[in-house]
Design an enzyme around this catalytic site. Structure first.
Site, mmCIF file in Angstrom:
data_model
loop_
_atom_site.group_PDB
_atom_site.id
_atom_site.type_symbol
_atom_site.label_atom_id
_atom_site.label_comp_id
_atom_site.label_asym_id
_atom_site.label_seq_id
_atom_site.Cartn_x
_atom_site.Cartn_y
_atom_site.Cartn_z
ATOM 1 N N SER A 159 0.803 -1.329 -0.010
ATOM 2 C CA SER A 159 -0.102 -0.044 -0.119
ATOM 3 C C SER A 159 0.988 1.126 0.154
ATOM 4 C CB SER A 159 -0.917 0.038 1.310
ATOM 5 O OG SER A 159 -2.056 0.685 1.086
ATOM 6 N N ASN A 160 0.544 2.312 0.471
ATOM 7 C CA ASN A 160 1.375 3.615 0.532
ATOM 8 C C ASN A 160 0.676 4.666 1.438
ATOM 9 O OD1 ASN A 160 -1.002 5.374 -0.933
ATOM 10 N ND2 ASN A 160 -0.667 4.041 -2.717
ATOM 11 N N ALA A 161 1.181 5.797 1.778
ATOM 12 C CA ALA A 161 0.843 6.472 2.902
ATOM 13 C C ALA A 161 -0.320 7.459 2.565
ATOM 14 C CB ALA A 161 2.222 7.265 3.129
ATOM 15 N N SER A 162 -1.063 7.268 1.652
ATOM 16 C CA SER A 162 -2.265 7.871 1.601
ATOM 17 C C SER A 162 -3.384 8.039 2.455
ATOM 18 C CB SER A 162 -2.905 7.737 0.049
ATOM 19 O OG SER A 162 -4.285 8.314 -0.020
ATOM 20 N N ALA B 25 -4.535 7.347 -4.433
ATOM 21 C CA ALA B 25 -3.102 6.826 -4.429
ATOM 22 C C ALA B 25 -3.285 5.567 -4.976
ATOM 23 C CB ALA B 25 -2.346 7.222 -3.487
#
Ligand code: CTP
Length: 392
Positions: free
Chosen positions: A202-205, A269
């Site tokens: 995943s990512n930091a969004s 994102a």
């Protein structure tokens, strides 16, 4: 248009009567709430006579049980003039101990404050910090002016002129109508691409930008569908929320909800790759290195671009270098009408803090939206997009 006018206890309270009179003459319906202190400076009867409506002075004396909720639901804009240092401090702290503070805390409509007070009180660090905090939460502040104060000396703290206050209201009215009758779809948040039942890429969004845009678009009268990924942030009230987890789920939902919208804004994102294989059971550690093969995800925005029709399509570009060149390439490749660029190096731009955006469109269209909290940037972005939509 309907205004909720809050009047606080300061010598400038009498000027609120002139503002009420101007608005009534322009056909605006006004509900007035007066604080206990305001009634020491001017009588409720003055406002009742000017507005030909009852004036509200207490949480407890109205015929209904929860007047603060009804009053803010029925109004298009809330204006407090004059706003005292005490009221500003209470709003900044979220205190709701009378009808006016309760109504403002419950308000999902634009809120405008016109402060008026002694110059030392206005310039004090506490008042300034409170005003900045409220501005960051989307309050509009009509700054006071320098002039003759009740102390019989000149200083900063005189209530802004009625013209400036009415101008601020006019801008709020125009914004409130700017997406009336429009269908708006917004994608927001990260995707999660699992490779076993408890692990994912995943990512930091956090979805904060898309949530702020959805709230602002709903405030402006749009019917909003928010396609929201996994986040702990709450979606705004009054919008339809469709949840997704993976890019493929987002793609299916977007093709169903966003095709045919008047405006689509893609802030999500989206992971560009997903694990090619997801294990049904939790992977056990063996002491060996783990290799996960990834395969490409669909590009949701590009898919929407291919089915664009009359939709005004806005993308976001998360870049770490050569920002505007990369963003213009995305604008063209995905058939977008505009793209907002932000710098995400070192997780900048993610989360609920401040962000900095530049909007690009056409061959060389460019507008800096500046650095601000996400609610303010959402309003600036929708102002700019609204102008482009009207020209297109
Ligand atoms: N986007 C999308 N689907 C993807 C990837 C991106 O819909 N699979 C959308 C994002 O929501 C954003 C825009 O495309 O509005 C640009 O996303 P960004 O991550 O900046 O760029 P990518 O197109 O993924 O290109 P790259 O990662 O190579 O910079």
């Amino acid at each position: 248009m309907r205004v909720l006018l809050g009047v606080c206890g300061g010598i400038a309270a009498y000027k609120a009567a002139a503002i009420a009179s101007t608005l009534v003459q322009r056909g605006v319906t006004i509900d007035v709430i007066m604080t206990a202190a305001a009634q020491r400076f001017i009588a409720p009867l003055t406002f009742a006579s000017l507005t030909a409506r009852p004036v509200y002075t207490s949480l407890w004396d109205a015929p209904e049980r929860i007047p603060h909720i009804r009053l803010v639901r029925e109004a298009d804009v809330a204006l407090v003039a004059p706003a005292t240092a005490n009221l500003i401090a209470k709003l900044a702290a979220g205190i709701a101990d009378d009808l006016l503070t309760s109504a403002l805390l419950a308000a999902r409509i634009p809120r405008i404050l016109a402060p008026a007070m002694n110059d030392a009180m206005y310039e004090d660090g506490a008042t300034q910090a409170n005003l900045r905090a409220l501005q960051a939460r989307g309050y509009e502040i009509v700054d006071p002016e320098r002039g003759f104060l009740a102390e019989r000396e000149s200083g900063m703290g005189r209530l802004a002129s009625p013209e400036r206050i009415v101008d601020a209201l006019d801008r709020a009215f125009a914004r409130r109508r700017s997406l009336q009758g429009k269908r708006v779809a917004i994608t927001a948040g990260p995707t999660r691409e699992p490779f076993d039942p408890v692990r994912f890429a995943s990512n930091a969004s956090t979805g904060a930008t898309g949530i702020a845009l959805a709230r602002e678009a709903a405030l402006r009268g749009a019917a909003v569908t928010l396609l929201l990924g996994p986040t702990l942030l709450e979606p705004p009230a009054g919008v339809d929320v469709v949840r997704f987890s993976t890019a493929q789920e987002l793609c299916a939902a977007a093709l169903q909800c966003a095709v045919g919208a008047d405006l689509t804004i893609a802030t999500a994102a989206v992971a560009d790759w997903r694990p090619a294989h997801a294990s049904d059971s939790k992977l056990k550690k063996s002491g060996d290195a783990l290799t996960v093969a990834f395969e490409p995800n669909p590009d949701v925005l590009a898919a929407l671009g291919e089915r664009k029709g009359n939709t005004f399509l806005v993308g976001f570009a998360a870049e770490t270098e050569d920002h505007e060149r990369h963003a213009r390439a995305k604008l063209r490749a995905k058939h977008l009408d505009a793209i907002a660029v932000n710098d995400v190096a070192g997780e900048r731009g993610f989360g609920t803090g401040e962000n900095e955006l530049v909007l690009l469109w056409g061959e060389d269209g460019r507008r800096e939206l500046g650095r601000a909290d996400k609610a303010t940037l959402a309003a600036r972005l929708l102002d700019a997009v609204g102008e482009l939509m009207r020209c297109s």
